[in-house]
Design a protein around this motif. Structure first.
Motif, PDB file in Angstrom:
ATOM      1  N   SER A 198       8.615 -19.914  33.766  1.00 33.00           N
ATOM      2  CA  SER A 198       7.876 -20.590  34.839  1.00 33.00           C
ATOM      3  C   SER A 198       6.490 -21.068  34.414  1.00 33.00           C
ATOM      4  O   SER A 198       5.752 -21.605  35.228  1.00 33.00           O
ATOM      5  N   GLY A 199       6.108 -20.816  33.167  1.00 31.87           N
ATOM      6  CA  GLY A 199       4.825 -21.338  32.703  1.00 31.87           C
ATOM      7  C   GLY A 199       3.847 -20.320  32.138  1.00 31.87           C
ATOM      8  O   GLY A 199       2.758 -20.689  31.698  1.00 31.87           O
ATOM      9  N   ALA A 200       4.209 -19.021  32.150  1.00 37.00           N
ATOM     10  CA  ALA A 200       3.306 -18.038  31.540  1.00 37.00           C
ATOM     11  C   ALA A 200       3.300 -18.242  30.025  1.00 37.00           C
ATOM     12  O   ALA A 200       4.356 -18.313  29.407  1.00 37.00           O
ATOM     13  N   GLN A 201       2.102 -18.327  29.439  1.00 35.69           N
ATOM     14  CA  GLN A 201       1.984 -18.588  27.993  1.00 35.69           C
ATOM     15  C   GLN A 201       1.694 -17.321  27.203  1.00 35.69           C
ATOM     16  O   GLN A 201       1.708 -17.320  25.966  1.00 35.69           O
ATOM     17  N   VAL A 202       1.352 -16.257  27.929  1.00 33.76           N
ATOM     18  CA  VAL A 202       1.080 -14.942  27.340  1.00 33.76           C
ATOM     19  C   VAL A 202       1.617 -13.946  28.358  1.00 33.76           C
ATOM     20  O   VAL A 202       1.557 -14.211  29.565  1.00 33.76           O
ATOM     21  N   LEU A 203       2.136 -12.807  27.893  1.00 33.45           N
ATOM     22  CA  LEU A 203       2.609 -11.781  28.832  1.00 33.45           C
ATOM     23  C   LEU A 203       1.939 -10.461  28.486  1.00 33.45           C
ATOM     24  O   LEU A 203       1.810 -10.115  27.308  1.00 33.45           O
ATOM     25  N   LYS A 204       1.501  -9.757  29.523  1.00 35.58           N
ATOM     26  CA  LYS A 204       0.824  -8.485  29.273  1.00 35.58           C
ATOM     27  C   LYS A 204       1.579  -7.345  29.949  1.00 35.58           C
ATOM     28  O   LYS A 204       2.022  -7.468  31.090  1.00 35.58           O
ATOM     29  N   ILE A 205       1.722  -6.243  29.227  1.00 38.09           N
ATOM     30  CA  ILE A 205       2.404  -5.048  29.737  1.00 38.09           C
ATOM     31  C   ILE A 205       1.333  -3.999  30.056  1.00 38.09           C
ATOM     32  O   ILE A 205       0.659  -3.496  29.144  1.00 38.09           O
ATOM     33  N   PHE A 206       1.154  -3.704  31.345  1.00 38.65           N
ATOM     34  CA  PHE A 206       0.111  -2.765  31.781  1.00 38.65           C
ATOM     35  C   PHE A 206       0.654  -1.331  31.824  1.00 38.65           C
ATOM     36  O   PHE A 206       1.410  -0.984  32.725  1.00 38.65           O
ATOM     37  N   GLU A 207       0.231  -0.520  30.856  1.00 42.78           N
ATOM     38  CA  GLU A 207       0.565   0.911  30.912  1.00 42.78           C
ATOM     39  C   GLU A 207      -0.695   1.623  31.374  1.00 42.78           C
ATOM     40  O   GLU A 207      -1.478   2.132  30.579  1.00 42.78           O
ATOM     41  N   SER A 208      -0.921   1.641  32.670  1.00 40.56           N
ATOM     42  CA  SER A 208      -2.181   2.174  33.190  1.00 40.56           C
ATOM     43  C   SER A 208      -2.262   3.688  33.101  1.00 40.56           C
ATOM     44  O   SER A 208      -3.332   4.264  33.210  1.00 40.56           O
ATOM     45  N   TRP A 209      -1.125   4.341  32.907  1.00 46.97           N
ATOM     46  CA  TRP A 209      -1.101   5.807  32.906  1.00 46.97           C
ATOM     47  C   TRP A 209      -0.532   6.396  31.613  1.00 46.97           C
ATOM     48  O   TRP A 209       0.282   7.308  31.646  1.00 46.97           O
ATOM     49  N   LEU A 242       2.802 -11.276  23.305  1.00 44.76           N
ATOM     50  CA  LEU A 242       2.784 -10.127  24.217  1.00 44.76           C
ATOM     51  C   LEU A 242       1.563  -9.262  23.919  1.00 44.76           C
ATOM     52  O   LEU A 242       1.261  -8.981  22.757  1.00 44.76           O
ATOM     53  N   ILE A 243       0.874  -8.840  24.982  1.00 45.00           N
ATOM     54  CA  ILE A 243      -0.242  -7.892  24.848  1.00 45.00           C
ATOM     55  C   ILE A 243       0.208  -6.568  25.456  1.00 45.00           C
ATOM     56  O   ILE A 243       0.688  -6.537  26.587  1.00 45.00           O
ATOM     57  N   ALA A 258       0.839   0.264  15.628  1.00 44.44           N
ATOM     58  CA  ALA A 258       1.687   0.206  14.443  1.00 44.44           C
ATOM     59  C   ALA A 258       3.173   0.200  14.804  1.00 44.44           C
ATOM     60  O   ALA A 258       3.985  -0.400  14.104  1.00 44.44           O
ATOM     61  N   GLU A 259       3.540   0.868  15.898  1.00 41.89           N
ATOM     62  CA  GLU A 259       4.966   1.093  16.164  1.00 41.89           C
ATOM     63  C   GLU A 259       5.572   0.224  17.263  1.00 41.89           C
ATOM     64  O   GLU A 259       6.791   0.189  17.417  1.00 41.89           O
ATOM     65  N   VAL A 260       4.735  -0.437  18.059  1.00 47.11           N
ATOM     66  CA  VAL A 260       5.285  -1.306  19.104  1.00 47.11           C
ATOM     67  C   VAL A 260       5.029  -2.756  18.682  1.00 47.11           C
ATOM     68  O   VAL A 260       3.906  -3.113  18.332  1.00 47.11           O
ATOM     69  N   ALA A 261       6.066  -3.577  18.748  1.00 52.66           N
ATOM     70  CA  ALA A 261       5.973  -4.943  18.219  1.00 52.66           C
ATOM     71  C   ALA A 261       5.324  -5.932  19.185  1.00 52.66           C
ATOM     72  O   ALA A 261       5.727  -7.098  19.272  1.00 52.66           O
ATOM     73  N   VAL A 262       4.299  -5.475  19.926  1.00 48.30           N
ATOM     74  CA  VAL A 262       3.511  -6.426  20.715  1.00 48.30           C
ATOM     75  C   VAL A 262       2.628  -7.205  19.737  1.00 48.30           C
ATOM     76  O   VAL A 262       2.391  -6.754  18.617  1.00 48.30           O
ATOM     77  N   ASP A 263       2.106  -8.354  20.175  1.00 48.86           N
ATOM     78  CA  ASP A 263       1.278  -9.169  19.290  1.00 48.86           C
ATOM     79  C   ASP A 263      -0.167  -8.711  19.275  1.00 48.86           C
ATOM     80  O   ASP A 263      -0.898  -9.001  18.328  1.00 48.86           O
ATOM     81  N   ALA A 264      -0.595  -8.034  20.357  1.00 52.09           N
ATOM     82  CA  ALA A 264      -1.983  -7.572  20.439  1.00 52.09           C
ATOM     83  C   ALA A 264      -2.034  -6.320  21.298  1.00 52.09           C
ATOM     84  O   ALA A 264      -1.157  -6.088  22.128  1.00 52.09           O
ATOM     85  N   VAL A 265      -3.093  -5.521  21.085  1.00 52.66           N
ATOM     86  CA  VAL A 265      -3.250  -4.278  21.842  1.00 52.66           C
ATOM     87  C   VAL A 265      -4.557  -4.332  22.630  1.00 52.66           C
ATOM     88  O   VAL A 265      -5.625  -4.583  22.067  1.00 52.66           O
ATOM     89  N   ALA A 266      -4.448  -4.117  23.941  1.00 56.15           N
ATOM     90  CA  ALA A 266      -5.640  -4.035  24.782  1.00 56.15           C
ATOM     91  C   ALA A 266      -6.126  -2.589  24.779  1.00 56.15           C
ATOM     92  O   ALA A 266      -5.335  -1.656  24.943  1.00 56.15           O
ATOM     93  N   LEU A 267      -7.432  -2.419  24.562  1.00 55.28           N
ATOM     94  CA  LEU A 267      -8.029  -1.085  24.460  1.00 55.28           C
ATOM     95  C   LEU A 267      -8.774  -0.770  25.751  1.00 55.28           C
ATOM     96  O   LEU A 267      -9.239  -1.671  26.443  1.00 55.28           O
ATOM     97  N   ASP A 268      -8.871   0.521  26.063  1.00 54.53           N
ATOM     98  CA  ASP A 268      -9.536   0.907  27.306  1.00 54.53           C
ATOM     99  C   ASP A 268     -10.981   1.289  27.058  1.00 54.53           C
ATOM    100  O   ASP A 268     -11.437   1.398  25.910  1.00 54.53           O
TER     101      ASP A 268
END
Ligand code: CP3
Length: 344
Positions: A198-209, A242-243, A258-268
């Protein structure tokens, strides 16, 4: 075609300043959001109204000119797609009804993308209105985070920040919890696929917990489901970056990178600058200004922005908060940060 700065950074490219957007950049700290929100009967109806959700997504873009827009929706739309009631009571946060039987949720999971079609319509409206140099982000909650809300049932008052009830189930009823995670992997993958279409150019997976998990549980509840989700999303033909955001993963953020094949990691917020540098050596990073410092403002805010620029500014790095913006953040503090990093 113009490639948005966010996408360049996620590919590992560096530039004179980091691209910037803020988690929860659409929300109650904006008067125009509060006015719009007052027109919707409830929060879920607001998220599922493409015109209103598109308008909410675009409000912070007009005001601040962030490098990316994130679609206005919520991670708790997925339980609804799986047949569980979700509603929001003012001042109380989310409430969920009884957990549907796993067999029923398994039947519904492949339809999650279609069920949440209004979010796709929001994305299409926003993409149409957005300048080509600004990226559009879609998202979902990670399986464990969404499961913590789904499994919480009657226990939502106990150990809120610890997600105590869900974690107790993870130990006491491993088969049931693993089955729920598996259903969530499938539903979330279909949902992300629909968003990319539908047009998303980046996707982010929120693991808030991801917070507070001993390493064996981190492996079982975070690493494995993320790996399965990324694999499934790619199997469905999704190619956008994917972030992953393993919030609260502390020292395990490096293992995640290192172990998850996302393209970038968001830090808290709590991620030490040194750990951020080590993660950055593995893949691009995003983060991690303290939302409370953004609320406090002043010279302390300037100093921390400078520190982050100094530590991570050589890139690849996406400037962001370490968690969502708070409802009482003064707008001029947001502007102050954008000026400081040369984005305004
Ligand atoms: O601007 C954006 O970031 C896009 C929209 C967005 C929302 N929620 C809108 C929202 C995104 C990306 C989310 C993600 C989300 N939702 C997460 C993961 C990120 C995080 O903060 O850890 C989680 C855990 C949720 C679940 C959720 N939604 C909770 C716990 C709450 C209640 C707490 C609160 O802030 O009120 C929500 C409601 C919610 N989601 C609001 C917004 C703007 C506030 C409700 C309102 O405006 O009436």
């Amino acid at each position: 075609m113009t490639t948005p700065a966010l996408i360049k950074a996620l590919r590992g490219e560096t530039s004179d300043r980091p691209p910037v957007w803020f988690m929860r950049q659409a929300g109650r700290y904006l008067p125009e959001y509060r006015r719009l929100r007052a027109q919707a009967p409830d929060f879920i109806a607001f998220c599922l109204n493409p015109e209103m959700a598109a308008e909410a997504t675009l409000q912070p873009m007009r005001r601040f000119g962030f490098d990316a827009a994130i679609v206005f929706a919520d991670i708790l739309l997925i339980p609804r797609a799986l047949g569980q009631d979700v509603w929001f009571e003012t001042g109380e946060g989310p409430r969920l009804g009884e957990l549907p039987v796993v067999g029923r949720m398994r039947e519904l999971a492949p339809e999650a993308g279609e069920h949440l079609h209004p979010v796709g319509q929001t994305l299409a409206l926003v993409r149409n209105a957005l300048e080509p140099e600004r990226a559009l982000i879609g998202f979902c909650g990670a399986p464990w985070t969404v499961a913590t809300y789904m499994l919480d049932g009657e226990h939502r008052t106990i150990g809120k920040g610890e997600r105590a009830q869900a974690r107790t189930y993870a130990y006491a009823e491993p088969q049931k919890v693993d089955a729920v995670l598996e259903v969530l992997v499938e539903a979330s993958a279909r949902y992300l696929k629909m968003q990319a279409d539908s047009g998303a150019q980046v996707l982010k997976i929120f693991e808030s917990w991801a917070e507070g998990l001993p390493d064996d549980l981190f492996e079982r509840l975070v690493l494995r489901p993320h790996q399965a989700l990324v694999r499934r999303v790619r199997d469905l033909g999704v190619t956008v970056p994917l972030i992953g955001f393993p919030r609260g993963s502390a020292a395990l953020a490096e293992r995640y990178a290192a172990e998850v094949a996302v393209d970038a990691v968001a830090l808290d917020t709590a991620c030490p600058l040194e750990v951020g540098k080590r993660v950055q050596a593995i893949k691009p990073i995003q983060g991690a200004l303290d939302p409370l410092l953004l609320r406090a403002g002043g010279e302390a805010l300037d100093r921390r922005v400078d520190q982050l620029m100094e530590a991570w500014g050589q890139g690849p790095w996406v400037f962001n908060l370490g968690h969502g913006i708070l409802p009482d953040v003064p707008i001029d503090h947001v502007e102050r940060v954008l000026k400081r990093i040369g984005a305004q």
